[in-house]
Write a protein that holds these residues in place. Structure first.
Motif, short mmCIF file in Angstrom:
data_model
loop_
_atom_site.label_atom_id
_atom_site.label_comp_id
_atom_site.label_asym_id
_atom_site.label_seq_id
_atom_site.Cartn_x
_atom_site.Cartn_y
_atom_site.Cartn_z
N LEU A 49 -39.96 11.17 -1.19
CA LEU A 49 -40.85 12.06 -2.10
C LEU A 49 -40.25 12.77 -2.94
CD1 LEU A 49 -43.52 13.71 -1.74
CD2 LEU A 49 -42.24 15.31 -0.34
N HIS A 52 -40.04 10.32 -5.90
CA HIS A 52 -41.54 9.85 -6.39
C HIS A 52 -41.67 10.99 -7.27
CE1 HIS A 52 -45.67 8.77 -6.49
NE2 HIS A 52 -45.88 9.86 -6.48
N ILE A 293 -46.66 12.16 -0.41
CA ILE A 293 -46.74 11.62 -1.53
C ILE A 293 -48.22 11.72 -1.92
CG2 ILE A 293 -46.65 9.70 -3.12
CD1 ILE A 293 -43.97 8.77 -1.79
#
Length: 351
Positions: A49, A52, A293
């Motif tokens: 996460l 990202h 996400i």
């Protein structure tokens, strides 16, 4: 890759405060990954996460030594390995001294400040903390003493910038006179607006950046009153007055108003609540937390939501102070309302 590049461009950058710190216009609060909102989440998922987020343009990460305790900083330390550290701004906090499994105390004495900083540096596995906050103010220690030690840590290259969290306007002024304060972290959202009367104007007068934590009302503006159905036994929000069933039932009216406007705007309630904060000014950086996400991507989308002045006023009317039921903490000792410290002349050293 093209989609992430576009998202990163949409997030953009901002100057936080007037001392030189630059961060993404929206940060990521990392507490819920490790503590207080139920059990810790799987580490590999949280590292993914964070990576990202960085690829999407979110580079400002907020932690604290008390989250876990200690495990959240270690998580960020693992996520920042390789070339990631060069791309991010790491913010963490000190102040909650763990006495034993059931007790803690607030400390701001020089010995503790230094020891806490050294511990955070090791867990984060970095040489210098970008932004180091006093998480809560120690009302036994003059703020000048605490900031004096933080100033020494800046001079030694262990931290770059100093921040305060949940500090009163007078405490902010006294601290800023010792060493420039770069940012003040405070709870600010559609239903937590008590900071607007005195603290926000003080920060702006002094050129201090504003970091808004719990900008989604601890998840209320994402899920509304049904959030209560999702909370585990270990979720801190079960102790928050605002989330007690009788208060949440009345606060449902607030969510209904926000939800109706979100439908008209073609966005989610979360995006609308975040957009309201982004429209407060270029000195405000919200740090919504998430462990998913898809929620992170949705939060980034808030930066594209435009609000006219009349829409801002309409949003604010839904959550007028007399419409919000329940305090934001179980006790006001957790807030800036009880954060005044004794005068410097009273300090005799020690704890």
């Amino acid at each position: 890759m093209a989609a992430k590049a576009a998202a990163a461009a949409a997030v953009g950058r901002m100057k936080l405060g007037s001392q030189g710190l630059e961060v993404s216009r929206q940060g990521l609060g990392c507490m819920g990954m490790s503590a207080l909102y139920g059990p810790p989440k799987p580490e590999p998922d949280m590292v993914a996460l964070i990576h990202h987020a960085v690829a999407s343009g979110v580079t400002f990460f907020d932690s604290s030594d008390v989250y876990g305790p200690f495990t959240n900083e270690a998580l960020l330390g693992k996520a920042f390995q390789g070339g990631v550290r060069k791309k991010v701004q790491a913010a963490t906090k000190f102040g909650y001294h763990i006495v034993d499994a059931a007790n803690f105390e607030i400390r701001g004495d020089p010995v503790y400040v230094r020891a806490a900083c050294e511990g955070s540096l090791k867990r984060l596995d970095i040489d210098c903390i970008d932004l180091y906050y006093q998480h809560r103010v120690d009302i036994r220690v003059p703020i000048e003493v605490t900031i004096g030690e933080l100033k020494a840590l800046v001079e030694e290259g262990k931290i770059k910038y100093i921040g305060l969290s949940e500090a009163s306007a007078s405490t902010i002024r006294r601290a800023h006179a010792v060493h420039p304060i770069t940012a003040v972290q405070l709870e600010w959202s559609l239903w937590s607006r008590d900071v607007e009367q005195d603290i926000i104007p003080t920060c702006r007068e002094l050129g201090i950046g504003i970091v808004a934590y719990s900008p989604l009302g601890r998840g209320f503006f994402s899920s509304g009153p049904k959030i209560l159905e999702t909370l585990t036994d270990y979720d801190f929000r079960k102790m928050v007055p605002r989330f007690q069933p009788e208060n949440l039932a009345e606060n449902a009216v607030i969510f209904e108003g926000v939800s109706e406007m979100a439908k008209r705007k073609g966005c989610t309630t979360s995006q609308l609540a975040l957009a309201w904060l982004h429209h407060q000014g270029p000195d405000v950086c919200p740090i919504p937390g998430t462990t998913k996400i898809e929620n992170l991507d949705q939060n980034i989308g808030a930066l594209s939501v435009e609000l006219a002045p009349e829409e801002m006023a309409e949003l604010e009317s839904f959550a007028a102070p007399d419409a919000v039921k329940g305090d934001r903490y179980p006790t006001t000792s957790d807030t800036w309302r009880e954060s005044e410290t004794p005068p410097l002349s009273s300090w005799k050293g020690g704890r």
